[in-house]
Design a protein around this motif. Structure first.
Motif, PDB file in Angstrom:
ATOM      1  N   ASN A  61       0.844  -1.196   0.000  1.00 53.54           N
ATOM      2  CA  ASN A  61       0.000   0.000   0.000  1.00 53.54           C
ATOM      3  C   ASN A  61       0.874   1.239   0.000  1.00 53.54           C
ATOM      4  O   ASN A  61       1.546   1.552   0.983  1.00 53.54           O
ATOM      5  N   ILE A  62       0.837   1.934  -1.125  1.00 56.79           N
ATOM      6  CA  ILE A  62       1.688   3.104  -1.318  1.00 56.79           C
ATOM      7  C   ILE A  62       0.938   4.371  -0.895  1.00 56.79           C
ATOM      8  O   ILE A  62      -0.258   4.497  -1.134  1.00 56.79           O
ATOM      9  N   CYS A  63       1.655   5.289  -0.269  1.00 60.68           N
ATOM     10  CA  CYS A  63       1.081   6.589   0.095  1.00 60.68           C
ATOM     11  C   CYS A  63       1.958   7.673  -0.516  1.00 60.68           C
ATOM     12  O   CYS A  63       3.083   7.894  -0.071  1.00 60.68           O
ATOM     13  N   ARG A  64       1.414   8.373  -1.517  1.00 61.38           N
ATOM     14  CA  ARG A  64       2.215   9.403  -2.186  1.00 61.38           C
ATOM     15  C   ARG A  64       2.454  10.593  -1.266  1.00 61.38           C
ATOM     16  O   ARG A  64       3.385  11.360  -1.478  1.00 61.38           O
ATOM     17  N   CYS A  65       1.598  10.766  -0.256  1.00 59.71           N
ATOM     18  CA  CYS A  65       1.813  11.849   0.709  1.00 59.71           C
ATOM     19  C   CYS A  65       2.832  11.436   1.763  1.00 59.71           C
ATOM     20  O   CYS A  65       3.195  12.258   2.612  1.00 59.71           O
ATOM     21  N   SER A  66       3.220  10.189   1.735  1.00 59.54           N
ATOM     22  CA  SER A  66       4.253   9.686   2.642  1.00 59.54           C
ATOM     23  C   SER A  66       3.868   9.830   4.108  1.00 59.54           C
ATOM     24  O   SER A  66       4.676  10.252   4.936  1.00 59.54           O
ATOM     25  N   ALA A  67       2.659   9.439   4.415  1.00 53.96           N
ATOM     26  CA  ALA A  67       2.185   9.488   5.808  1.00 53.96           C
ATOM     27  C   ALA A  67       2.552   8.194   6.551  1.00 53.96           C
ATOM     28  O   ALA A  67       1.899   7.856   7.537  1.00 53.96           O
ATOM     29  N   TYR A  68       3.582   7.534   6.086  1.00 48.27           N
ATOM     30  CA  TYR A  68       3.898   6.196   6.616  1.00 48.27           C
ATOM     31  C   TYR A  68       4.098   6.146   8.134  1.00 48.27           C
ATOM     32  O   TYR A  68       3.581   5.233   8.780  1.00 48.27           O
ATOM     33  N   PRO A  69       4.828   7.066   8.753  1.00 52.83           N
ATOM     34  CA  PRO A  69       5.006   6.942  10.215  1.00 52.83           C
ATOM     35  C   PRO A  69       3.673   6.968  10.961  1.00 52.83           C
ATOM     36  O   PRO A  69       3.468   6.208  11.909  1.00 52.83           O
ATOM     37  N   GLN A  70       2.751   7.824  10.510  1.00 51.48           N
ATOM     38  CA  GLN A  70       1.457   7.920  11.178  1.00 51.48           C
ATOM     39  C   GLN A  70       0.592   6.696  10.865  1.00 51.48           C
ATOM     40  O   GLN A  70      -0.182   6.236  11.720  1.00 51.48           O
ATOM     41  N   ILE A  71       0.706   6.174   9.648  1.00 52.24           N
ATOM     42  CA  ILE A  71      -0.050   4.969   9.287  1.00 52.24           C
ATOM     43  C   ILE A  71       0.397   3.804  10.167  1.00 52.24           C
ATOM     44  O   ILE A  71      -0.422   3.062  10.718  1.00 52.24           O
ATOM     45  N   VAL A  72       1.703   3.644  10.316  1.00 51.30           N
ATOM     46  CA  VAL A  72       2.226   2.564  11.165  1.00 51.30           C
ATOM     47  C   VAL A  72       1.753   2.745  12.600  1.00 51.30           C
ATOM     48  O   VAL A  72       1.304   1.787  13.252  1.00 51.30           O
ATOM     49  N   ALA A  73       1.799   3.981  13.097  1.00 52.89           N
ATOM     50  CA  ALA A  73       1.366   4.246  14.480  1.00 52.89           C
ATOM     51  C   ALA A  73      -0.109   3.919  14.653  1.00 52.89           C
ATOM     52  O   ALA A  73      -0.523   3.343  15.674  1.00 52.89           O
ATOM     53  N   ALA A  74      -0.921   4.284  13.668  1.00 52.21           N
ATOM     54  CA  ALA A  74      -2.363   4.028  13.763  1.00 52.21           C
ATOM     55  C   ALA A  74      -2.632   2.524  13.780  1.00 52.21           C
ATOM     56  O   ALA A  74      -3.444   2.037  14.577  1.00 52.21           O
ATOM     57  N   ILE A  75      -1.966   1.801  12.904  1.00 53.97           N
ATOM     58  CA  ILE A  75      -2.197   0.354  12.841  1.00 53.97           C
ATOM     59  C   ILE A  75      -1.703  -0.305  14.121  1.00 53.97           C
ATOM     60  O   ILE A  75      -2.360  -1.199  14.674  1.00 53.97           O
ATOM     61  N   ARG A  76      -0.566   0.159  14.607  1.00 56.36           N
ATOM     62  CA  ARG A  76      -0.027  -0.417  15.847  1.00 56.36           C
ATOM     63  C   ARG A  76      -1.008  -0.182  17.008  1.00 56.36           C
ATOM     64  O   ARG A  76      -1.294  -1.085  17.795  1.00 56.36           O
ATOM     65  N   ALA A  77      -1.567   1.007  17.066  1.00 58.49           N
ATOM     66  CA  ALA A  77      -2.530   1.317  18.125  1.00 58.49           C
ATOM     67  C   ALA A  77      -3.793   0.477  17.982  1.00 58.49           C
ATOM     68  O   ALA A  77      -4.296  -0.088  18.966  1.00 58.49           O
ATOM     69  N   ALA A  78      -4.285   0.368  16.750  1.00 56.69           N
ATOM     70  CA  ALA A  78      -5.529  -0.379  16.539  1.00 56.69           C
ATOM     71  C   ALA A  78      -5.339  -1.872  16.738  1.00 56.69           C
ATOM     72  O   ALA A  78      -6.295  -2.591  17.035  1.00 56.69           O
ATOM     73  N   SER A  79      -4.114  -2.324  16.580  1.00 57.33           N
ATOM     74  CA  SER A  79      -3.852  -3.765  16.732  1.00 57.33           C
ATOM     75  C   SER A  79      -3.812  -4.163  18.213  1.00 57.33           C
ATOM     76  O   SER A  79      -3.728  -5.341  18.534  1.00 57.33           O
ATOM     77  N   GLY A  80      -3.853  -3.158  19.093  1.00 61.03           N
ATOM     78  CA  GLY A  80      -3.833  -3.461  20.522  1.00 61.03           C
ATOM     79  C   GLY A  80      -2.435  -3.468  21.092  1.00 61.03           C
ATOM     80  O   GLY A  80      -2.263  -3.596  22.302  1.00 61.03           O
ATOM     81  N   ALA A  81      -1.418  -3.283  20.248  1.00 60.86           N
ATOM     82  CA  ALA A  81      -0.036  -3.237  20.748  1.00 60.86           C
ATOM     83  C   ALA A  81       0.205  -1.865  21.374  1.00 60.86           C
ATOM     84  O   ALA A  81      -0.535  -0.912  21.169  1.00 60.86           O
ATOM     85  N   ALA A  82       1.278  -1.775  22.165  1.00 55.71           N
ATOM     86  CA  ALA A  82       1.608  -0.504  22.820  1.00 55.71           C
ATOM     87  C   ALA A  82       1.887   0.547  21.774  1.00 55.71           C
ATOM     88  O   ALA A  82       2.632   0.314  20.827  1.00 55.71           O
ATOM     89  N   ALA A  83       1.303   1.729  21.921  1.00 57.55           N
ATOM     90  CA  ALA A  83       1.528   2.801  20.945  1.00 57.55           C
ATOM     91  C   ALA A  83       2.783   3.564  21.296  1.00 57.55           C
ATOM     92  O   ALA A  83       3.260   3.510  22.419  1.00 57.55           O
TER      93      ALA A  83
END
Ligand code: FES
Ligand code: FES
Length: 168
Positions: free
Chosen positions: A146-168
């Motif tokens: 999944n490519i993001c041309r706006c390069s929001a990757y750090p926030q995408i990873v943080a969001a998924i990590r939070a939603a997965s129940g892992a420590a944010a």
């Protein structure tokens, strides 16, 4: 060809040119414009939807091959009053700029978390038989389609990590 499947819990039957992709059937025939056409070549992930719980690129799949399938697009995950946890996490973590890739990112993340729950290995984990750990590296590897041309990757990873129940 007449084809019947379920989209976001609604049974639909369409008369389709057999060359119609699932993405075009969703967008052009069912007016579900949440799934985006970024590349139409399976390279960006903007069109990601879930088919029977498994994420696929809808631009690479012919709609007539989905007879009887249960298809979930971003429209089926939540609504403004009742967001899916991944949608809420993307908002909370500011995980987008233009938002074009976001429906695909969220559908892909949901499919990815299902894969993790089932113990599917990834290239990021040297112990392929071990229970996957939801490290940032693991999330990045599993979301690499999944490519993001706006390069929001750090926030995408943080969001998924939070939603997965892992420590944010
Ligand atoms: Fe399907 Fe890019 S539009 S992968
Ligand atoms: Fe713009 Fe991802 S938020 S492409």
């Amino acid at each position: 060809m007449q084809t019947s499947f379920t989209v976001n819990g609604r049974a639909v039957t369409l008369d389709l040119d057999p060359r119609t992709t699932l993405l075009d059937a969703l967008r052009e025939r069912l007016d579900l414009k949440g799934s985006k056409k970024g590349c139409d070549h399976g390279q960006c992930g903007a069109c990601t939807v879930l088919v029977n719980g498994t994420r696929i690129n809808a631009c690479l799949s012919l709609a007539v091959s989905h007879e009887g399938d249960e298809i979930t697009s971003i429209e089926g995950l939540g609504d403004p009053e009742n967001l899916h946890p991944l949608q809420a996490a993307f908002l909370e973590h500011d995980a987008f700029q233009c938002g074009y890739c976001t429906p695909g990112q969220i559908c892909s993340a949901l499919g990815m978390l299902n894969e993790v729950a089932q113990g599917w290995p990834s290239h990021a984990d040297p112990q392929v038989a071990a229970t996957p750990a939801m490290s940032d590296e693991e999330i990045r590897e599993r979301m690499s389609g999944n490519i993001c041309r706006c390069s929001a990757y750090p926030q995408i990873v943080a969001a998924i990590r939070a939603a997965s129940g892992a420590a944010a």
